[in-house]
Design a protein around this motif. Structure first.
Motif: not given
Length: 143
Positions: A55-59, A117-122, A132-136
């Motif tokens: 889930g973290f990697v997917l976000v 949730l951890a990915g969104w929070r990060c 660069r990291s895909g946070c979009g």
């Protein structure tokens, strides 16, 4: 910790050694206990941790995650075709449990949700570059 001498103003949790050797293992063990407490039956709960990583990697890295899943599927198909090129299958009349019988689906779902949730929070705390990291990923998944 900074590049200028005498600028020790960062918080203790900003130190990469503390993050790697204290916070990350604490998160993993805590999530394992959490998912095992909220699943039915006698399960350990660390498969929920694996789903949390997914889930973290997917976000955090949506495009890379989709490409990795597609590549995994392609490699698995080719390996299966090379290993058993002709499959002999027959039908029988029997009653059997469904394929997901015995799998703690709720533990996997809790782990996946915790990872999302951890990915969104990060990404929300501004610690990643969206290009660069895909946070979009909100843009990517909202289409």
């Amino acid at each position: 910790m900074g590049h200028y001498p005498g600028t020790e103003t960062e918080a203790w949790h900003a130190d990469p050694r503390i993050r790697a050797f204290v916070l990350f293992p604490t998160f993993v063990l805590g999530l394992g206990v959490f998912t095992s407490l909220f699943t039915w039956g006698p399960v350990i709960g660390f498969s929920g941790v694996v789903f949390a990583f997914a889930g973290f990697v997917l976000v955090r890295y949506p495009l890379a995650a989709v490409i990795a899943l597609a590549a995994r599927s392609a490699v698995r198909t080719v390996a299966g075709a090379l290993g058993e090129p002709v499959a002999v299958v027959e039908t029988t009349a029997s009653v059997s449990p469904p394929w997901w019988y015995g799998i703690a689906v709720q533990g996997h779902a809790l782990g996946f949700l915790a990872g999302v949730l951890a990915g969104w929070r990060c990404c929300a705390i501004g610690d990643c570059d969206p290009i660069r990291s895909g946070c979009g990923s909100a843009r990517c998944w909202s289409v």
